[in-house]
Design a protein around this motif. Structure first.
Motif, mmCIF file in Angstrom:
data_model
loop_
_atom_site.group_PDB
_atom_site.id
_atom_site.type_symbol
_atom_site.label_atom_id
_atom_site.label_comp_id
_atom_site.label_asym_id
_atom_site.label_seq_id
_atom_site.Cartn_x
_atom_site.Cartn_y
_atom_site.Cartn_z
ATOM 1 N N ALA A 17 22.659 7.611 24.971
ATOM 2 C CA ALA A 17 24.071 7.755 25.321
ATOM 3 C C ALA A 17 24.699 6.367 25.357
ATOM 4 C CB ALA A 17 24.231 8.440 26.677
ATOM 5 N N SER A 18 25.900 6.272 24.779
ATOM 6 C CA SER A 18 26.607 4.996 24.717
ATOM 7 C C SER A 18 28.031 5.194 25.211
ATOM 8 C CB SER A 18 26.660 4.477 23.279
ATOM 9 O OG SER A 18 25.377 4.394 22.723
ATOM 10 N N PHE A 19 28.451 4.308 26.086
ATOM 11 C CA PHE A 19 29.828 4.295 26.584
ATOM 12 C C PHE A 19 30.439 2.968 26.152
ATOM 13 C CE2 PHE A 19 32.856 3.292 30.094
ATOM 14 C CZ PHE A 19 33.767 4.303 29.824
ATOM 15 N N LEU A 20 31.425 3.038 25.264
ATOM 16 C CA LEU A 20 32.036 1.853 24.673
ATOM 17 C C LEU A 20 33.479 1.747 25.164
ATOM 18 C CD1 LEU A 20 30.781 2.578 21.042
ATOM 19 C CD2 LEU A 20 29.598 1.309 22.842
ATOM 20 N N TYR A 21 33.838 0.596 25.702
ATOM 21 C CA TYR A 21 35.179 0.418 26.263
ATOM 22 C C TYR A 21 35.557 -1.057 26.223
ATOM 23 C CZ TYR A 21 32.938 -1.347 30.510
ATOM 24 O OH TYR A 21 32.198 -2.087 31.409
ATOM 25 N N GLY A 22 36.794 -1.354 26.570
ATOM 26 C CA GLY A 22 37.198 -2.748 26.668
ATOM 27 C C GLY A 22 38.571 -3.023 26.094
ATOM 28 N N GLU A 23 38.788 -4.292 25.760
ATOM 29 C CA GLU A 23 40.102 -4.749 25.347
ATOM 30 C C GLU A 23 40.322 -4.683 23.839
ATOM 31 O OE1 GLU A 23 38.242 -6.902 27.652
ATOM 32 O OE2 GLU A 23 39.202 -5.619 29.128
ATOM 33 N N CYS A 24 39.300 -4.393 23.058
ATOM 34 C CA CYS A 24 39.432 -4.426 21.599
ATOM 35 C C CYS A 24 39.117 -3.052 21.003
ATOM 36 C CB CYS A 24 38.511 -5.494 21.007
ATOM 37 S SG CYS A 24 38.718 -5.691 19.234
ATOM 38 N N ASP A 25 40.172 -2.319 20.670
ATOM 39 C CA ASP A 25 39.994 -0.985 20.097
ATOM 40 C C ASP A 25 39.212 -1.023 18.785
ATOM 41 O OD1 ASP A 25 41.407 0.025 22.221
ATOM 42 O OD2 ASP A 25 43.232 0.455 21.084
ATOM 43 N N PHE A 26 39.418 -2.067 17.981
ATOM 44 C CA PHE A 26 38.698 -2.173 16.714
ATOM 45 C C PHE A 26 37.190 -2.203 16.953
ATOM 46 C CE2 PHE A 26 36.405 -4.807 13.685
ATOM 47 C CZ PHE A 26 36.602 -4.080 12.530
ATOM 48 N N LEU A 27 36.731 -3.032 17.891
ATOM 49 C CA LEU A 27 35.288 -3.145 18.143
ATOM 50 C C LEU A 27 34.719 -1.867 18.745
ATOM 51 C CD1 LEU A 27 34.841 -6.807 19.411
ATOM 52 C CD2 LEU A 27 34.203 -5.845 17.201
ATOM 53 N N ASN A 114 45.003 2.451 35.636
ATOM 54 C CA ASN A 114 43.706 2.972 36.061
ATOM 55 C C ASN A 114 42.600 2.733 35.045
ATOM 56 O OD1 ASN A 114 44.823 3.939 38.424
ATOM 57 N ND2 ASN A 114 45.326 5.920 37.518
ATOM 58 N N TYR A 115 42.925 2.224 33.863
ATOM 59 C CA TYR A 115 41.917 2.084 32.807
ATOM 60 C C TYR A 115 40.739 1.223 33.259
ATOM 61 C CZ TYR A 115 39.604 0.945 28.444
ATOM 62 O OH TYR A 115 38.653 0.769 27.475
ATOM 63 N N ILE A 132 23.623 3.327 27.802
ATOM 64 C CA ILE A 132 24.187 1.982 27.867
ATOM 65 C C ILE A 132 25.710 2.027 27.963
ATOM 66 C CG2 ILE A 132 22.289 0.974 26.560
ATOM 67 C CD1 ILE A 132 24.374 0.822 24.173
ATOM 68 N N ASN A 133 26.270 0.989 28.555
ATOM 69 C CA ASN A 133 27.711 0.790 28.522
ATOM 70 C C ASN A 133 27.960 -0.591 27.947
ATOM 71 O OD1 ASN A 133 28.532 -1.254 30.759
ATOM 72 N ND2 ASN A 133 27.041 0.102 31.763
ATOM 73 N N VAL A 134 28.974 -0.680 27.098
ATOM 74 C CA VAL A 134 29.282 -1.946 26.437
ATOM 75 C C VAL A 134 30.774 -2.200 26.568
ATOM 76 C CG1 VAL A 134 29.125 -3.302 24.325
ATOM 77 C CG2 VAL A 134 27.461 -1.484 24.753
ATOM 78 N N ARG A 135 31.083 -3.363 27.112
ATOM 79 C CA ARG A 135 32.482 -3.772 27.240
ATOM 80 C C ARG A 135 32.799 -4.770 26.138
ATOM 81 N NH1 ARG A 135 35.515 -6.487 32.447
ATOM 82 N NH2 ARG A 135 37.579 -6.505 31.486
ATOM 83 N N PHE A 136 33.868 -4.493 25.395
ATOM 84 C CA PHE A 136 34.255 -5.335 24.268
ATOM 85 C C PHE A 136 35.491 -6.156 24.603
ATOM 86 C CE2 PHE A 136 31.967 -1.809 22.294
ATOM 87 C CZ PHE A 136 31.036 -2.516 21.545
ATOM 88 N N PHE A 137 35.460 -7.398 24.149
ATOM 89 C CA PHE A 137 36.594 -8.301 24.267
ATOM 90 C C PHE A 137 37.085 -8.615 22.863
ATOM 91 C CE2 PHE A 137 33.860 -8.970 27.922
ATOM 92 C CZ PHE A 137 34.759 -8.889 28.961
ATOM 93 N N LYS A 138 38.283 -9.156 22.754
ATOM 94 C CA LYS A 138 38.794 -9.538 21.439
ATOM 95 C C LYS A 138 37.864 -10.589 20.844
ATOM 96 C CE LYS A 138 43.410 -8.220 22.397
ATOM 97 N NZ LYS A 138 44.792 -8.334 22.285
#
Length: 158
Positions: A17-27, A114-115, A132-138
């Motif tokens: 299971a993967s949870f992908l989130y953060g500031e960069c929608d492309f990534l 709330n994001y 896993i959870n992964v936070r993406f930045f620009k």
């Protein structure tokens, strides 16, 4: 987990299971597809995609609860802007016992206040070896060039 850690992990294993989130929608989208392609290479797979308003916890529970007649694995691929924390906990509890399923959740920023709070709360559920959870930045220029080179290799472009 950060992008660099995910790159290292994907060299040796695929998370259940993967949870992908953060500031960069492309990534978020790019790595969601990258994980999906890695899962597809494992063999016959049924892919169930849910986009934003289509997301329904009970439908996903049904998918995880049934065996496929034609495929070895099932992948549930979700793109959302909001979700209920309890939904994800329940889905992960089911996924722990069922080794033939995968889950990818792409959580996009809907510009609500709330994001950040919601993403951090949900990310806590995805915090073990298989989830896993992964936070993406620009990305900076170097990272952007690496992604471009990786995409060119994938599409067999020199």
């Amino acid at each position: 987990m950060y992008k660099k850690d995910l790159d290292n992990l994907l060299k040796s294993s695929i998370p259940k299971a993967s949870f992908l989130y953060g500031e960069c929608d492309f990534l978020i989208d790019y790595y969601g597809k990258k994980i999906k392609n890695a899962i597809i290479k494992n063999g016959d797979i049924d892919i169930f995609s849910f986009y934003f308003d289509e997301y329904n916890k009970n439908t996903i529970i049904d998918i995880f609860g049934q065996q496929s007649l034609f495929a070895t694995f099932s992948l549930v691929y979700i793109k959302i802007e909001k979700g209920k924390n309890n939904d994800f906990k329940e889905l992960l509890d089911i996924l722990k016992d069922n080794t033939q399923n995968y889950l990818i959740i792409e959580f996009y920023n809907n510009a609500s206040q709330n994001y950040i709070k919601d993403s951090k709360t949900i990310a806590l559920y995805f915090n073990n070896n298989d989830f896993i959870n992964v936070r993406f930045f620009k990305p900076n220029i170097k990272e952007a060039l690496e992604i471009l080179q990786d995409s060119a290799r994938f599409h067999k472009i020199n």
